[in-house]
Design a protein around this motif. Sequence first.
Motif, PDB file in Angstrom:
ATOM      1  N   UNK A 179       0.884  -1.243   0.056  1.00  0.00           N
ATOM      2  CA  UNK A 179       0.057   0.051   0.106  1.00  0.00           C
ATOM      3  C   UNK A 179       0.921   1.315   0.000  1.00  0.00           C
ATOM      4  N   UNK A 180       0.745   2.237  -0.919  1.00  0.00           N
ATOM      5  CA  UNK A 180       1.174   3.504  -0.770  1.00  0.00           C
ATOM      6  C   UNK A 180       0.375   4.655  -0.641  1.00  0.00           C
ATOM      7  N   UNK A 181       0.810   5.931  -0.097  1.00  0.00           N
ATOM      8  CA  UNK A 181      -0.114   6.669   0.295  1.00  0.00           C
ATOM      9  C   UNK A 181       0.163   8.171  -0.533  1.00  0.00           C
ATOM     10  N   UNK A 182      -0.838   8.887  -0.845  1.00  0.00           N
ATOM     11  CA  UNK A 182      -0.505  10.103  -1.375  1.00  0.00           C
ATOM     12  C   UNK A 182      -0.183  10.918  -0.032  1.00  0.00           C
ATOM     13  N   UNK A 183       0.597  12.086  -0.481  1.00  0.00           N
ATOM     14  CA  UNK A 183       0.942  13.024   0.771  1.00  0.00           C
ATOM     15  C   UNK A 183      -0.026  13.692   1.346  1.00  0.00           C
ATOM     16  N   UNK A 184      -0.997  14.032   0.542  1.00  0.00           N
ATOM     17  CA  UNK A 184      -1.925  14.963   0.880  1.00  0.00           C
ATOM     18  C   UNK A 184      -3.454  14.283   0.472  1.00  0.00           C
ATOM     19  N   UNK A 185      -4.800  14.414   0.951  1.00  0.00           N
ATOM     20  CA  UNK A 185      -5.827  13.869   0.400  1.00  0.00           C
ATOM     21  C   UNK A 185      -6.224  14.154  -0.986  1.00  0.00           C
ATOM     22  N   UNK A 186      -6.497  13.118  -1.826  1.00  0.00           N
ATOM     23  CA  UNK A 186      -7.010  13.619  -3.021  1.00  0.00           C
ATOM     24  C   UNK A 186      -8.335  14.383  -2.982  1.00  0.00           C
ATOM     25  N   UNK A 187      -8.804  15.163  -3.963  1.00  0.00           N
ATOM     26  CA  UNK A 187     -10.079  15.600  -3.854  1.00  0.00           C
ATOM     27  C   UNK A 187     -11.330  14.950  -3.457  1.00  0.00           C
ATOM     28  N   UNK A 188     -11.335  13.584  -4.167  1.00  0.00           N
ATOM     29  CA  UNK A 188     -12.352  12.583  -3.748  1.00  0.00           C
ATOM     30  C   UNK A 188     -12.640  12.476  -2.214  1.00  0.00           C
ATOM     31  N   UNK A 189     -11.534  12.188  -1.288  1.00  0.00           N
ATOM     32  CA  UNK A 189     -11.669  12.273   0.097  1.00  0.00           C
ATOM     33  C   UNK A 189     -12.315  13.416   0.603  1.00  0.00           C
ATOM     34  N   UNK A 190     -11.671  14.545   0.258  1.00  0.00           N
ATOM     35  CA  UNK A 190     -12.265  15.805   0.743  1.00  0.00           C
ATOM     36  C   UNK A 190     -14.014  16.188   0.539  1.00  0.00           C
ATOM     37  N   UNK A 191     -14.161  15.766  -0.811  1.00  0.00           N
ATOM     38  CA  UNK A 191     -15.535  15.855  -1.286  1.00  0.00           C
ATOM     39  C   UNK A 191     -16.127  14.871  -0.437  1.00  0.00           C
ATOM     40  N   UNK A 192     -15.794  13.608  -0.213  1.00  0.00           N
ATOM     41  CA  UNK A 192     -16.668  12.596   0.423  1.00  0.00           C
ATOM     42  C   UNK A 192     -16.969  13.309   2.083  1.00  0.00           C
ATOM     43  N   UNK A 193     -15.909  13.796   2.441  1.00  0.00           N
ATOM     44  CA  UNK A 193     -16.103  14.254   3.916  1.00  0.00           C
ATOM     45  C   UNK A 193     -17.041  15.326   4.062  1.00  0.00           C
ATOM     46  N   UNK A 194     -17.048  16.108   2.894  1.00  0.00           N
ATOM     47  CA  UNK A 194     -18.095  17.306   2.775  1.00  0.00           C
ATOM     48  C   UNK A 194     -19.360  16.727   2.876  1.00  0.00           C
ATOM     49  N   UNK A 195     -19.775  15.830   1.907  1.00  0.00           N
ATOM     50  CA  UNK A 195     -20.834  15.213   1.710  1.00  0.00           C
ATOM     51  C   UNK A 195     -21.564  14.282   2.986  1.00  0.00           C
TER      52      UNK A 195
END
Length: 218
Positions: free
Chosen positions: A24-40
Amino acid sequence: MEFLKVELLSPCVTFKTPLSLKGIETYPLPPPSTVIGLLYTASGRKWNGERFSLSIQGDYEAIFRDYIRLRKYNKDEKKLEVLPTEIPKLYNFKCVVHIGAERQLIEEFLKALKSPSIYLYLGGGEYPVLVRDVKIVNAWEYSGERELKMNAFVSEAAKDLFYRSNFIQFRVSTFCRKEKGERVCDWLSVYYVQKGESVEGNILVDEEGDIVWLLGSM
């Protein structure tokens, strides 16, 4: 220009990349889909076709790797396999997000983030996310030289504003949905740039002195 600005804090996070196969590898910041998911998720409803723009930047103290025993079903052999897996985690993660949208949607997200309808998290459900300092801010175009205070995702156009930066290009997901039982996502190319880099030109800066790196309309 008006933006909703929010600070997100989490003790540990992992933003799994789509190229993670056995490991498993990780992005250094959340991708937009993660932020959008949190908002909704905070709003307690599904996406209804609204369009908005995002700026995502942040920092973490360290990255460490955890080892787990991952249970995975082998469809070909029809049996459950146990695989030792390494998971990178960003320790003491902090993220600052700007959301640009119509005033009504900004006010909806503002209210939802202050009083979310459900438990919120980033990058997996193991660790909670602290939503702090949610507010509406104004931003203006600034011409000159500034130094990045946080790591950031920037667009192709913004990349030209930097001096000799070592960029890392990522393909990140924006909106994800189910089609015929399969998860389908829209993708966006962004460039990761680290704090301390210098930028010069016309940039958006909010009233608190933070740069707004818009990734385009989503």
